[in-house]
Design a protein around this motif. Structure first.
Motif, PDB file in Angstrom:
ATOM      1  N   VAL A  97       0.849  -1.194   0.000  1.00  0.00           N
ATOM      2  CA  VAL A  97       0.000   0.000   0.000  1.00  0.00           C
ATOM      3  C   VAL A  97       0.887   1.246   0.000  1.00  0.00           C
ATOM      4  N   ASP A 147       0.816   5.383   0.344  1.00  0.00           N
ATOM      5  CA  ASP A 147       0.072   6.600   0.667  1.00  0.00           C
ATOM      6  C   ASP A 147       0.335   7.633  -0.420  1.00  0.00           C
ATOM      7  N   ALA A 182      -4.879   9.287  -4.750  1.00  0.00           N
ATOM      8  CA  ALA A 182      -4.853   7.829  -4.887  1.00  0.00           C
ATOM      9  C   ALA A 182      -5.227   7.384  -6.300  1.00  0.00           C
ATOM     10  N   ASP A 222     -13.866   0.107  -5.952  1.00  0.00           N
ATOM     11  CA  ASP A 222     -13.081   1.038  -5.134  1.00  0.00           C
ATOM     12  C   ASP A 222     -13.464   2.483  -5.449  1.00  0.00           C
ATOM     13  N   ASP A 243     -10.479   7.229  -2.609  1.00  0.00           N
ATOM     14  CA  ASP A 243      -9.588   7.341  -1.455  1.00  0.00           C
ATOM     15  C   ASP A 243      -8.893   6.018  -1.119  1.00  0.00           C
ATOM     16  N   TRP A 244      -9.289   4.932  -1.750  1.00  0.00           N
ATOM     17  CA  TRP A 244      -8.658   3.627  -1.589  1.00  0.00           C
ATOM     18  C   TRP A 244      -8.823   2.879  -2.901  1.00  0.00           C
ATOM     19  N   ALA A 268      -1.976  -1.218  -3.634  1.00  0.00           N
ATOM     20  CA  ALA A 268      -3.124  -0.418  -3.216  1.00  0.00           C
ATOM     21  C   ALA A 268      -2.637   0.992  -2.939  1.00  0.00           C
ATOM     22  N   PHE A 269      -3.549   1.934  -3.037  1.00  0.00           N
ATOM     23  CA  PHE A 269      -3.222   3.352  -2.883  1.00  0.00           C
ATOM     24  C   PHE A 269      -4.222   3.957  -1.915  1.00  0.00           C
ATOM     25  N   GLN A 270      -3.685   4.598  -0.883  1.00  0.00           N
ATOM     26  CA  GLN A 270      -4.506   5.169   0.179  1.00  0.00           C
ATOM     27  C   GLN A 270      -4.374   6.687   0.157  1.00  0.00           C
ATOM     28  N   GLN A 271      -5.503   7.349   0.099  1.00  0.00           N
ATOM     29  CA  GLN A 271      -5.550   8.806   0.082  1.00  0.00           C
ATOM     30  C   GLN A 271      -5.154   9.364   1.449  1.00  0.00           C
ATOM     31  N   VAL A 272      -4.239  10.328   1.462  1.00  0.00           N
ATOM     32  CA  VAL A 272      -3.864  11.036   2.692  1.00  0.00           C
ATOM     33  C   VAL A 272      -3.930  12.535   2.417  1.00  0.00           C
TER      34      VAL A 272
END
Length: 129
Positions: free
Chosen positions: A12, A14, A18, A37, A40-41, A54-58
């Motif tokens: 994953v 951040d 994303a 999806d 934000d994910w 996977a890519f997580q929005q921060v």
């Protein structure tokens, strides 16, 4: 059971965007989006349908300043190709998708490689292996 260990599901990353970063890696690696999806994910599956990235929005994320500076990389992805010619081909592809070259060791006789930053600043390598 002592011989049972967890399996790696996915890596994953951040990022402050994303969906955009997932699109970069989708195009670079030929992966596909996992259905359902949001923005934000985001999960990318390999061609066999296995989740890989996977890519997580921060809210904010200062990019690494590798190889020098106050913010070292915490992780990077290693990608391989078969030949130096393919390394050169993928170099052009990665740049056209928005990667930035950080280090060029394509002429190394033992392990030709190039190090890039993805559009969010995460380092990744492509090497002949």
């Amino acid at each position: 059971m002592a011989d049972r260990v967890p399996r790696l599901r996915q890596v994953v990353l951040d990022t402050t965007d994303a969906r955009a970063l997932a699109e970069f890696y989708r195009r670079l690696l030929g992966f596909s989006y996992r259905p359902g999806d949001g923005d934000d994910w985001v999960v990318l599956n390999d061609p066999s349908g296995v989740p890989r990235l996977a890519f997580q929005q921060v809210e904010s994320l200062p990019p690494p300043t590798w190889p020098d500076g106050p913010r070292p990389q915490m992780l990077h992805l290693d990608l391989t190709v078969e030949t130096v010619a393919e390394l050169d081909e993928q170099h052009e592809r990665a740049k056209s998708l928005g990667a930035r070259l950080l280090a060029d060791h394509a002429d190394d006789p033992e392990e030709p490689l190039r190090v890039y930053a993805d559009p969010a600043g995460h380092p990744f390598c492509i090497f002949v292996g």
